[in-house]
Design an enzyme around this catalytic site. Structure first.
Site, PDB file in Angstrom:
ATOM      1  N   CYS A  44      -0.112 -32.929 -10.565  1.00 47.51           N
ATOM      2  CA  CYS A  44       1.210 -32.953  -9.932  1.00 47.51           C
ATOM      3  C   CYS A  44       1.176 -33.567  -8.543  1.00 47.51           C
ATOM      4  O   CYS A  44       2.197 -34.059  -8.071  1.00 47.51           O
ATOM      5  CB  CYS A  44       1.836 -31.575  -9.915  1.00 47.51           C
TER       6      CYS A  44
ATOM      7  N   CYS B 133      -4.947 -26.571 -12.499  1.00 44.02           N
ATOM      8  CA  CYS B 133      -5.485 -27.907 -12.194  1.00 44.02           C
ATOM      9  C   CYS B 133      -5.456 -28.170 -10.693  1.00 44.02           C
ATOM     10  O   CYS B 133      -5.938 -29.204 -10.240  1.00 44.02           O
ATOM     11  CB  CYS B 133      -4.782 -29.001 -12.992  1.00 44.02           C
TER      12      CYS B 133
ATOM     13  N   HIS C  79       0.831  -1.211   0.000  1.00 43.85           N
ATOM     14  CA  HIS C  79       0.000   0.000   0.000  1.00 43.85           C
ATOM     15  C   HIS C  79       0.857   1.250   0.000  1.00 43.85           C
ATOM     16  O   HIS C  79       2.003   1.252   0.458  1.00 43.85           O
ATOM     17  CB  HIS C  79      -0.900   0.002   1.238  1.00 43.85           C
TER      18      HIS C  79
ATOM     19  N   CYS D 132       5.061 -30.146 -12.295  1.00 46.82           N
ATOM     20  CA  CYS D 132       3.785 -29.433 -12.379  1.00 46.82           C
ATOM     21  C   CYS D 132       3.606 -28.902 -13.779  1.00 46.82           C
ATOM     22  O   CYS D 132       4.391 -28.074 -14.241  1.00 46.82           O
ATOM     23  CB  CYS D 132       3.774 -28.294 -11.368  1.00 46.82           C
TER      24      CYS D 132
ATOM     25  N   ARG E 282      -8.840 -11.074   9.449  1.00 47.44           N
ATOM     26  CA  ARG E 282      -8.188  -9.840   9.911  1.00 47.44           C
ATOM     27  C   ARG E 282      -8.221  -9.798  11.436  1.00 47.44           C
ATOM     28  O   ARG E 282      -9.241 -10.115  12.051  1.00 47.44           O
ATOM     29  CB  ARG E 282      -8.924  -8.619   9.388  1.00 47.44           C
TER      30      ARG E 282
ATOM     31  N   ILE F 290      -2.708  -5.833  14.377  1.00 38.01           N
ATOM     32  CA  ILE F 290      -1.846  -5.562  13.213  1.00 38.01           C
ATOM     33  C   ILE F 290      -2.528  -6.159  11.980  1.00 38.01           C
ATOM     34  O   ILE F 290      -2.249  -7.282  11.563  1.00 38.01           O
ATOM     35  CB  ILE F 290      -0.429  -6.147  13.401  1.00 38.01           C
TER      36      ILE F 290
ATOM     37  N   SER G 281      -4.229  -5.025   7.927  1.00 37.36           N
ATOM     38  CA  SER G 281      -3.761  -4.262   6.771  1.00 37.36           C
ATOM     39  C   SER G 281      -3.471  -2.819   7.206  1.00 37.36           C
ATOM     40  O   SER G 281      -4.250  -2.254   7.964  1.00 37.36           O
ATOM     41  CB  SER G 281      -4.842  -4.261   5.688  1.00 37.36           C
TER      42      SER G 281
ATOM     43  N   CYS H 110       1.042 -27.200 -15.041  1.00 34.74           N
ATOM     44  CA  CYS H 110       0.407 -25.877 -15.188  1.00 34.74           C
ATOM     45  C   CYS H 110       1.412 -24.754 -15.010  1.00 34.74           C
ATOM     46  O   CYS H 110       1.407 -23.782 -15.749  1.00 34.74           O
ATOM     47  CB  CYS H 110      -0.718 -25.701 -14.181  1.00 34.74           C
TER      48      CYS H 110
END
Lengths: 491, 416
Positions: free
Chosen positions: A449, A444, A52, A407, A313, A343, A345, A409
């Site tokens: 995998c 997938c 941010h 893997c 959160r 603590i 965001s 993908c």
């Protein structure tokens, strides 16, 4: 005599791990206690991964201060730790004239907080920047960026471990005793002793604090659900797209975020809940996310999601109080017990400045000596998928295991899986491999995998079937063998 | 640095489609045929299909998956066709260059023609957005089949299966035979999604309850699955509030559909049909990129492996002809087939005028005593009686080239 640590950090989320890394710069014996089986077992793995800029936080708040500081150093931090970072910029979209006023308020707050580069742009510019987005105007923040929240947490922890910090997983703290000059911290039938405790337990920070008598803190868990959309659609946006924050102001609302790996992330919702471990997703939540995202990006498909998940959160203000508090970082009653409460965001962005602040508090109590051989560099793991054809050829020639793709993908090789398995933190779960090597994370979702990985775990790494876990103890994959293996064919 | 290989026909995928295509390409004159398989053995997913029922159409025998595959593997070996195992194509370019990784190095295969035969993958929990917690014990049916049949690993003790696709049905029987209690098979549609014979042989014969018009709305359990919540759905497939029921189980199997695996095809720029999710092809099974052909489940999800074999033989033949510069150049544009009442998909989507073409259809809705009509330029030239149709079973019709030689329009529909 049981080992006495100088400092025990409770909680291996992004904040706990950032603190551990900052502490590893000094000649200290530091231990991190984590109830999960890996770092980032809570909110730190289930958030937007946004770095941010600092215009969303109340002027003069710790949140704003640490966020702005964090944004400034983040690129450097990621390069030290071998973590992906991409300065995409962010647009907060006004969809009505009424919203435009909100943009001005954010702009003003941003200026006061010291955020650089903000501007308000008109409809034409919005269309030019993001052709798929519907809006009458937007606040543009060029310094907003994205990272991988779990890779950053893992990198913080690995760098801390490289520099001598000890991590204890599956170690849920159940009681803390104040001794004369140290604390005795009980966990999973064992205990750890430390002179000073940093409570970075996220959603459980109030419970930990209450173990030595701080009963004034209260955490209000607020669940945020997310939906991840196939990376086939990543061309739809190039920047983060936010609605103007919803009226209740305690959260930023559903937004559309590119991820460093390609898929688009939608969410989060905001539901204050009772059970702080309930990371379930819900049908209404998933539907709400897609509906709100499509209001602002109508071309977004509603059918092509890869997965949905949620994070909790750790708010220190209730829904009734507006849900919006500032960070509480204090050691009022017992100076050797530092509490970090609420603590949420921008905790990811703020993590290193926050950690430095905690170290400063510690320096007033314990004499800190810089370590001469501290190494801030944690090399990025090699990812075959990110290399050019020539680099791949060279790499496979040197190490043939890079040529064996596990893997399909995400094009992750066996060498990358083995490297992830041999992590310095000693995490051996499937989920640990997933977050480190990106296996089982593609479209997938492990359909192919996982079989290969199980075969590697069994045959190459000699893991017995009942030692194969998804994450925490109890999350076993197999209940037995189909056939006894010593049955030999009788000729 | 890259190891360069030049071939006439490169076949991607060593399952039933790839095997048949490679054999056919060789038999039709292509000299250098290379089959590239990412797994450690030929045969693809057939290796884990230890049940029988394969080969009924082609061999009039009920073979197991490995037995069926063996017939073609032997032929491939006899024809001395080159193949690579544990080899993954990482990139396919429109100019038919393939970048292939394996333990021997990184290879650049330059092919005159390419046959896509990568098969399909299973839809996941994320794709159908099942709410709830994320414990261990949730497997796609094919993954569970791999663990049980190839890795000797038992995946649970009590299971609920979501989806009545063929893999799910077969796994219901397989798990039952291994002592797992199947609490229920849950199907969101008002009809079963697998072949009729599998519903009978895998569920009814074992008294496994099938809940039609139901779905799993939530998965429960923190570490390992503890239960699922199921609910009845309305005609829009939305869960009906108040109909929820909790079923205890430690395992959830997902058999919720297969998706052709076209990542490489997309990369090469091949046009994809949004309905089949496979390439758009013509009567020669050629995609929108000249010289790239497709067959098997990467083209459209098939019910029977026998159909895959026949289709792949054609793709291999046309690929060989393309590589040898013998592909007939049609003098007219391809004819696009338009879909009418109750026809969801057709493959191939385009007809090469004058060429005999086998057409495969899927319908939207089940029904009894319907007729499949193929109408060419307004004339109903094929009327095929269909005593029973269902979206899970393909309809097949052979369209003779003589009907399309001068045709402008081809339309299909399934009506009363």
């Amino acid at each position: 005599m049981t080992e006495l640590f100088n400092i025990a950090v409770i909680g291996a989320g992004v904040v706990g791990c950032a603190i551990a890394r900052e502490l590893s710069r000094y000649n200290l014996k530091t231990v991190v206690l984590e109830k999960g089986s890996d770092v980032c077992s809570g909110a730190s793995k289930a958030n937007s991964g946004v770095v941010h800029a600092g215009f969303n936080n109340a002027v003069g708040s710790l949140k704003a201060k640490f966020c702005v500081q964090g944004n400034e150093i983040f690129e450097h931090l990621c390069s030290e730790l071998g973590v992906p970072y991409k300065r995409t910029g962010k647009l907060v979209i006004a969809q009505s004239e009424g919203d435009v006023k909100e943009l001005e308020n954010l702009f003003e707050a941003g200026l006061k907080n010291g955020v650089k580069g903000l501007s308000i742009v008109d409809r034409k510019t919005v269309k030019m920047m993001e052709p798929g987005v519907e809006g009458v105007a937007a606040l543009y923040s060029p310094n907003s960026a994205i990272t991988s929240p779990y890779l950053l947490t893992i990198a913080y922890a690995e760098n801390a471990a490289m520099n001598g910090v000890k991590f204890k997983f599956n170690s849920e703290v159940t009681g803390i005793e104040r001794k004369k000059s140290y604390f005795k911290i009980y966990h999973d039938g064992d205990y750890t002793q430390a002179e000073l405790v940093v409570n970075a337990a996220g959603c459980y920070a109030d419970k930990i604090a209450s173990m030595i008598g701080y009963t004034e803190y209260k955490i209000y868990p607020c669940r945020g659900e997310y939906v991840l959309v196939d990376k086939r659609w990543s061309h739809l946006i190039t920047r983060m797209i936010y609605h103007v924050p919803p009226k209740d102001k305690s959260v930023l609302g559903v937004h559309i975020t590119p991820t460093v790996e390609g898929p688009i992330l939608l969410g989060p919702t905001a539901d204050f809940i009772e059970d702080r471990d309930d990371t379930s997703t819900t049908m209404p939540g998933i539907n709400q996310i897609i509906e709100e995202a499509r209001k602002i990006l109508p071309s977004l498909p509603s059918h092509d999601s890869i997965t949905a998940f949620s994070g909790i959160r750790a708010k220190n203000k209730s829904k009734e109080e507006g849900g919006l508090g500032d960070y509480i970082i204090e050691n009022r009653r017992d100076s050797y017990f530092i509490n970090l409460i609420g603590i949420e965001s921008p905790g990811l962005t703020a993590s290193t400045p926050l950690a430095k602040h905690v170290v400063e508090m510690i320096s007033e109590l314990i004499k800190l000596n810089l370590k001469e051989d501290f190494n801030p560099i944690r090399p990025a793991p090699i990812r075959l998928a990110e290399l050019s054809h020539e680099q791949r050829a060279e790499l496979i020639k040197k190490e043939p295991l890079y040529g064996e793709i596990v893997c399909r993908c995400e094009h992750v090789s066996k060498k990358e899986v083995l490297d992830a398995y041999n992590n310095i933190l000693g995490v051996k779960t499937l989920s640990g491999l997933k977050y480190r090597a990106r296996v089982m994370m593609g479209r997938c979702q492990g359909g192919f995998c996982t079989a290969k990985i199980i075969s590697i775990l069994q045959n190459d790494l000699k893991t017995p079937y009942n030692g194969i876990l998804l994450k925490n103890p109890g999350s076993y994959l197999f209940t037995g063998k189909v056939r006894e293996e010593d049955e030999k064919d009788v000729k | 640095m890259l190891n360069e290989i030049e071939v006439d026909v490169a076949v991607i995928g060593g399952g039933p489609a790839g095997l048949a295509a490679a054999i056919s390409a060789k038999e039709n004159g292509a000299e250098k045929v290379l089959l590239i398989e990412r797994g450690s053995r030929l045969g693809g997913i057939l290796n884990q299909c230890i049940h029988d029922g394969f080969g009924l159409v082609l061999f009039n025998k009920s073979l197991t998956g490995p037995e069926y595959a063996e017939i073609f593997i032997e032929k491939l070996l006899k024809l001395k066709i080159d193949y690579m195992l544990n080899s993954m194509v990482l990139e396919l370019t429109p100019s038919k260059k393939l970048y292939v990784a394996n333990r021997n190095g990184y290879h650049l295969v330059k092919a005159k023609a390419v046959v896509l035969a990568m098969g399909c993958r299973e839809r996941t929990r994320g794709a159908i957005k099942i709410a709830g917690s994320r414990p261990s014990g949730v497997y796609t049916a094919g993954l569970a089949q791999n663990f049980i049949n190839l890795q000797n690993l038992m995946i649970g003790r009590t299971a609920v299966i979501l989806g009545s696709g063929d893999v799910g049905l077969i796994m219901a029987r397989r798990l039952t035979l291994e002592g797992v209690k199947i609490q229920a098979v849950v199907e969101i549609m008002p009809f079963p999604y697998g072949l009729r014979r599998n519903v009978v042989q895998c569920l009814e014969d074992y008294n496994i309850p099938l809940h039609l018009s139901h779905t799993v709305t939530e998965i429960l359990g923190r570490s390992r699955v503890e239960a699922v919540k199921i609910a009845k759905v309305d005609e829009n497939l939305k869960p009906i509030p108040g109909t929820e029921k909790i079923i205890q189980c430690d395992t959830v199997l997902l058999s919720v559909g297969l998706i052709p695996e076209n990542e490489l095809s997309r990369q090469a720029g091949v046009e994809i049909d949004p309905k089949t999710q496979g390439p758009v092809v013509n009567s020669m099974l050629q995609t929108s990129i000249k010289g790239i052909f497709a067959c098997g489940n990467v083209l459209h999800v098939n019910d029977l492996v026998d159909y895959v074999t026949v289709e792949a033989q054609k793709a291999g033949m046309w690929a060989a002809k393309y590589a040898l510069n013998e592909l007939p150049e049609p003098d007219r544009k391809e004819i696009e087939i338009t879909l009418g009442e109750n026809v969801r998909t057709v493959v191939p989507q385009k007809i090469v005028p004058g060429l005999d073409t086998s057409l495969f259809f899927r319908v939207y809705k089940p029904g009894k005593n319907k007729t499949l009509n193929i109408i060419v330029d307004g004339k109903n030239i094929i009327q095929k009686k269909c005593p029973s149709i269902t979206p899970s079973e393909m309809l097949k019709a052979d369209l003779k080239g003589e009907y399309t030689l001068n045709a402008e329009k081809i339309h299909v529909e399934v009506c009363e």
